[in-house]
Design a protein around this motif. Structure first.
Motif, PDB file in Angstrom:
ATOM      1  N   HIS A   1       0.809  -1.221   0.000  1.00 30.94           N
ATOM      2  CA  HIS A   1       0.000   0.000   0.000  1.00 30.94           C
ATOM      3  C   HIS A   1       0.843   1.273   0.000  1.00 30.94           C
ATOM      4  CE1 HIS A   1       1.144  -0.773   4.121  1.00 30.94           C
ATOM      5  NE2 HIS A   1       0.824   0.463   4.441  1.00 30.94           N
ATOM      6  N   SER A   2       2.092   1.181   0.471  1.00 30.87           N
ATOM      7  CA  SER A   2       2.888   2.404   0.637  1.00 30.87           C
ATOM      8  C   SER A   2       4.227   2.384  -0.082  1.00 30.87           C
ATOM      9  CB  SER A   2       3.148   2.655   2.133  1.00 30.87           C
ATOM     10  OG  SER A   2       3.844   1.558   2.711  1.00 30.87           O
ATOM     11  N   SER A   3       4.640   1.204  -0.548  1.00 31.27           N
ATOM     12  CA  SER A   3       5.972   1.093  -1.133  1.00 31.27           C
ATOM     13  C   SER A   3       6.031   1.701  -2.534  1.00 31.27           C
ATOM     14  CB  SER A   3       6.393  -0.378  -1.205  1.00 31.27           C
ATOM     15  OG  SER A   3       7.641  -0.492  -1.856  1.00 31.27           O
ATOM     16  N   ASP A   4       7.131   2.412  -2.806  1.00 30.42           N
ATOM     17  CA  ASP A   4       7.350   2.926  -4.155  1.00 30.42           C
ATOM     18  C   ASP A   4       8.459   2.131  -4.854  1.00 30.42           C
ATOM     19  OD1 ASP A   4       9.549   3.783  -2.759  1.00 30.42           O
ATOM     20  OD2 ASP A   4       9.264   5.923  -3.157  1.00 30.42           O
ATOM     21  N   LYS A   5       8.759   0.955  -4.317  1.00 27.86           N
ATOM     22  CA  LYS A   5       9.763   0.090  -4.929  1.00 27.86           C
ATOM     23  C   LYS A   5       9.343  -0.266  -6.348  1.00 27.86           C
ATOM     24  CE  LYS A   5      11.642  -3.251  -2.550  1.00 27.86           C
ATOM     25  NZ  LYS A   5      11.861  -4.550  -1.835  1.00 27.86           N
ATOM     26  N   TYR A   6      10.303  -0.250  -7.255  1.00 27.50           N
ATOM     27  CA  TYR A   6       9.972  -0.594  -8.639  1.00 27.50           C
ATOM     28  C   TYR A   6       9.845  -2.105  -8.810  1.00 27.50           C
ATOM     29  CZ  TYR A   6      10.171  -1.861 -13.461  1.00 27.50           C
ATOM     30  OH  TYR A   6       9.866  -2.441 -14.664  1.00 27.50           O
ATOM     31  N   VAL A   7       8.722  -2.507  -9.327  1.00 27.37           N
ATOM     32  CA  VAL A   7       8.503  -3.856  -9.842  1.00 27.37           C
ATOM     33  C   VAL A   7       7.518  -3.709 -11.004  1.00 27.37           C
ATOM     34  CG1 VAL A   7       8.917  -5.234  -7.762  1.00 27.37           C
ATOM     35  CG2 VAL A   7       6.664  -4.231  -8.141  1.00 27.37           C
ATOM     36  N   PRO A   8       7.551  -4.604 -11.953  1.00 28.05           N
ATOM     37  CA  PRO A   8       6.550  -4.545 -13.024  1.00 28.05           C
ATOM     38  C   PRO A   8       5.143  -4.632 -12.435  1.00 28.05           C
ATOM     39  CG  PRO A   8       8.318  -6.042 -13.630  1.00 28.05           C
ATOM     40  CD  PRO A   8       8.532  -5.691 -12.187  1.00 28.05           C
ATOM     41  N   ARG A   9       4.260  -3.719 -12.863  1.00 27.20           N
ATOM     42  CA  ARG A   9       2.910  -3.644 -12.297  1.00 27.20           C
ATOM     43  C   ARG A   9       1.800  -3.630 -13.351  1.00 27.20           C
ATOM     44  NH1 ARG A   9       2.308  -1.672  -6.838  1.00 27.20           N
ATOM     45  NH2 ARG A   9       4.330  -1.306  -5.832  1.00 27.20           N
ATOM     46  N   GLU A  10       2.166  -3.537 -14.615  1.00 24.63           N
ATOM     47  CA  GLU A  10       1.129  -3.409 -15.638  1.00 24.63           C
ATOM     48  C   GLU A  10       0.460  -4.758 -15.910  1.00 24.63           C
ATOM     49  OE1 GLU A  10       2.611  -1.534 -19.155  1.00 24.63           O
ATOM     50  OE2 GLU A  10       2.941   0.397 -18.146  1.00 24.63           O
ATOM     51  N   ILE A  11      -0.877  -4.748 -15.892  1.00 28.44           N
ATOM     52  CA  ILE A  11      -1.680  -5.928 -16.181  1.00 28.44           C
ATOM     53  C   ILE A  11      -2.455  -5.653 -17.464  1.00 28.44           C
ATOM     54  CG2 ILE A  11      -3.400  -7.553 -15.324  1.00 28.44           C
ATOM     55  CD1 ILE A  11      -0.901  -7.375 -13.540  1.00 28.44           C
ATOM     56  N   ILE A  12      -2.112  -6.345 -18.528  1.00 31.77           N
ATOM     57  CA  ILE A  12      -2.762  -6.112 -19.818  1.00 31.77           C
ATOM     58  C   ILE A  12      -4.106  -6.829 -19.850  1.00 31.77           C
ATOM     59  CG2 ILE A  12      -2.592  -6.414 -22.314  1.00 31.77           C
ATOM     60  CD1 ILE A  12       0.466  -6.319 -22.005  1.00 31.77           C
ATOM     61  N   VAL A  13      -5.166  -6.082 -20.170  1.00 33.39           N
ATOM     62  CA  VAL A  13      -6.530  -6.611 -20.222  1.00 33.39           C
ATOM     63  C   VAL A  13      -7.152  -6.213 -21.557  1.00 33.39           C
ATOM     64  CG1 VAL A  13      -8.781  -6.706 -19.065  1.00 33.39           C
ATOM     65  CG2 VAL A  13      -6.726  -6.139 -17.738  1.00 33.39           C
ATOM     66  N   PRO A  14      -7.711  -7.131 -22.328  1.00 34.53           N
ATOM     67  CA  PRO A  14      -8.446  -6.708 -23.523  1.00 34.53           C
ATOM     68  C   PRO A  14      -9.507  -5.676 -23.132  1.00 34.53           C
ATOM     69  CG  PRO A  14      -8.184  -9.091 -23.513  1.00 34.53           C
ATOM     70  CD  PRO A  14      -7.703  -8.607 -22.173  1.00 34.53           C
ATOM     71  N   LYS A  15      -9.604  -4.614 -23.903  1.00 36.23           N
ATOM     72  CA  LYS A  15     -10.521  -3.523 -23.550  1.00 36.23           C
ATOM     73  C   LYS A  15     -11.945  -4.022 -23.350  1.00 36.23           C
ATOM     74  CE  LYS A  15     -11.825   1.161 -25.010  1.00 36.23           C
ATOM     75  NZ  LYS A  15     -11.120   1.888 -23.937  1.00 36.23           N
ATOM     76  N   GLY A  16     -12.388  -4.946 -24.189  1.00 35.97           N
ATOM     77  CA  GLY A  16     -13.735  -5.486 -24.068  1.00 35.97           C
ATOM     78  C   GLY A  16     -13.935  -6.377 -22.865  1.00 35.97           C
ATOM     79  N   HIS A  17     -12.850  -6.644 -22.116  1.00 33.84           N
ATOM     80  CA  HIS A  17     -12.929  -7.450 -20.902  1.00 33.84           C
ATOM     81  C   HIS A  17     -12.860  -6.597 -19.638  1.00 33.84           C
ATOM     82  CE1 HIS A  17     -11.424 -11.446 -22.915  1.00 33.84           C
ATOM     83  NE2 HIS A  17     -12.459 -10.907 -23.526  1.00 33.84           N
ATOM     84  N   ASN A  18     -12.609  -5.328 -19.797  1.00 32.54           N
ATOM     85  CA  ASN A  18     -12.521  -4.448 -18.627  1.00 32.54           C
ATOM     86  C   ASN A  18     -13.938  -3.989 -18.264  1.00 32.54           C
ATOM     87  OD1 ASN A  18     -11.556  -2.933 -16.544  1.00 32.54           O
ATOM     88  ND2 ASN A  18     -10.626  -1.338 -17.811  1.00 32.54           N
ATOM     89  N   VAL A  19     -14.710  -4.934 -17.742  1.00 32.01           N
ATOM     90  CA  VAL A  19     -16.139  -4.728 -17.539  1.00 32.01           C
ATOM     91  C   VAL A  19     -16.468  -4.517 -16.062  1.00 32.01           C
ATOM     92  CG1 VAL A  19     -16.766  -6.093 -19.561  1.00 32.01           C
ATOM     93  CG2 VAL A  19     -16.500  -7.238 -17.342  1.00 32.01           C
ATOM     94  N   ASN A  20     -17.726  -4.176 -15.826  1.00 32.11           N
ATOM     95  CA  ASN A  20     -18.253  -4.107 -14.470  1.00 32.11           C
ATOM     96  C   ASN A  20     -19.107  -5.348 -14.246  1.00 32.11           C
ATOM     97  OD1 ASN A  20     -19.788  -3.558 -12.114  1.00 32.11           O
ATOM     98  ND2 ASN A  20     -19.543  -1.358 -12.437  1.00 32.11           N
ATOM     99  N   PHE A  21     -18.644  -6.249 -13.391  1.00 33.78           N
ATOM    100  CA  PHE A  21     -19.374  -7.486 -13.132  1.00 33.78           C
ATOM    101  C   PHE A  21     -20.206  -7.367 -11.859  1.00 33.78           C
ATOM    102  CE2 PHE A  21     -15.271  -7.716 -11.075  1.00 33.78           C
ATOM    103  CZ  PHE A  21     -15.564  -8.173  -9.802  1.00 33.78           C
ATOM    104  N   GLY A  22     -20.369  -6.152 -11.363  1.00 38.59           N
ATOM    105  CA  GLY A  22     -20.924  -5.856 -10.047  1.00 38.59           C
ATOM    106  C   GLY A  22     -19.951  -4.945  -9.328  1.00 38.59           C
TER     107      GLY A  22
END
Length: 379
Positions: free
Chosen positions: A103-124
């Motif tokens: 929650h507070s660390s600014d340590k560098y690690v890969p963080r990008e999660i690739i999601v198909p745009k049509g899958h970035n939905v609201n399921f609730g």
């Protein structure tokens, strides 16, 4: 209607609860599904016993993994918690500093999660919120109505931590690459693939196609207690399990949920009781015929848009004939002593779908009579 015990009656009267007919499917807002008696018995037994929880988590995971012929498995509190902990696990791995200070660390690690745009939905709740809770950054690939392998490949860079594929009826279905195609990309670039398959019925296919982590709802197709299941590669699941000491702590699942889902999976695999889509059609046929005899109503069989073996009754309302919109009918159906819930995704088109998996023949008659009364002017 079947006879009820005094305790069942007391729950409704004590809390002034409305009775519900669930014609919307395995939906969280209605309590999802009803477990078999054997699962209920296992939950009750678990509530009254003590365990070393880590031992319980590990041993039940091993048992489930053996049942499903996968490397590793773990029971979590729900599918959305599975997404959060999967993302966190693949970002943090076994870095104890990040585990305790995500929650507070600014340590560098890969963080990008690739999601198909049509899958970035609201399921609730939004998929991207689950990614963010796990410390990830959702990066959308392709377009709302199209995602091809090259759209994902073009976004892969040193900051990429994983690819997330959402297999769901909520998602865009057309012009989307498959799980297998996504797995080929993940393997080519040595990037983990997470598949959110919350409501899917096949507990092995996405793992077999190459996913590193596959997430299921324990209470949907499996018909377990409120819970989730994550299966996958040995190391990836172990990283996820470490999250019980970090962001996964407020998402912990109880002993009864762990044991109940394990039993439900065992029954699901060894003693399937699944109603086929064709059996659903047969059971719905009198209901559909009765609806088609009403002026301004037309009903037909439709099949699940995500490819599952689920048949539903699509009911169309002619506003000019019945004097009410589909949205108004839906609202009326939720009123009075028994609330009826449909799948409302096409209500703006004048249509709803009735999912009969959790509906008895007697309840189908109730639904028909409520619709008949509504279009004739009664509530």
């Amino acid at each position: 209607m079947s006879s009820e015990s005094q305790s069942e009656k007391d729950v409704y009267s004590k809390y002034n609860l409305k009775r519900v007919i669930n014609a919307s499917g395995r939906m969280t807002i209605l309590g999802v599904s009803t477990p078999r008696p054997e699962v209920v018995d296992t939950v009750l037994h678990g509530l009254n016993e003590y365990f070393e929880i880590k031992d319980l988590v590990d041993k039940t995971g091993q048992y489930i993994a053996k049942l499903l012929k996968v490397e590793n498995a773990v029971v979590v509190s729900c599918a959305s918690a599975g997404i959060v902990q999967a993302v966190a696990g693949l970002i943090i791995k076994d870095d104890r500093d990040l585990l305790f200070n995500l929650h507070s660390s600014d340590k560098y690690v890969p963080r990008e999660i690739i999601v198909p745009k049509g899958h970035n939905v609201n399921f609730g709740a939004p998929i991207s919120t689950m990614v963010s809770l796990g410390g990830g950054i959702a990066v959308e690939a392709g377009y709302a109505n199209e995602c091809k392998p090259e759209h994902i490949e073009s976004l892969i860079n040193p900051d990429t931590a994983a690819i997330l594929y959402v297999k769901s009826h909520h998602c865009v279905q057309k012009s989307m690459l498959s799980v297998a195609q996504t797995a080929v990309i993940a393997k080519k670039y040595n990037i983990p693939l997470i598949v959110d398959a919350a409501a899917e019925e096949d507990l092995q296919t996405y793992y077999q196609q190459g996913a590193d982590l596959v997430i299921y709802s324990g209470a949907k197709a499996i018909e377990g207690p409120t819970s989730g299941l994550v299966i996958g590669r040995q190391q990836a699941v172990e990283w996820l399990k470490l999250q019980s000491q970090g962001i996964g702590r407020p998402m912990k699942v109880g002993k009864e949920g762990i044991l109940g889902l394990t039993k439900a999976i065992e029954l699901y695999v060894t003693e399937p009781k699944h109603e086929t889509g064709q059996q659903m059609v047969i059971r719905m046929t009198p209901f559909i015929e009765n609806l088609n005899a009403l002026d301004g109503i037309s009903a037909t069989v439709v099949w699940d848009g995500a490819g599952r073996d689920i048949a539903r009754a699509e009911i169309s309302f002619n506003t000019n004939v019945i004097g009410k919109s589909a949205a108004e009918v839906v609202s009326f159906m939720k009123q009075s002593d028994i609330a009826v819930y449909f799948r409302e995704y096409k209500v703006n088109e004048g249509k709803v779908e009735a999912d009969v998996r959790s509906v008895t023949s007697e309840q189908l008659d109730i639904i028909y009579n409520k619709i008949k009364n509504i279009i004739q002017g009664a509530k």
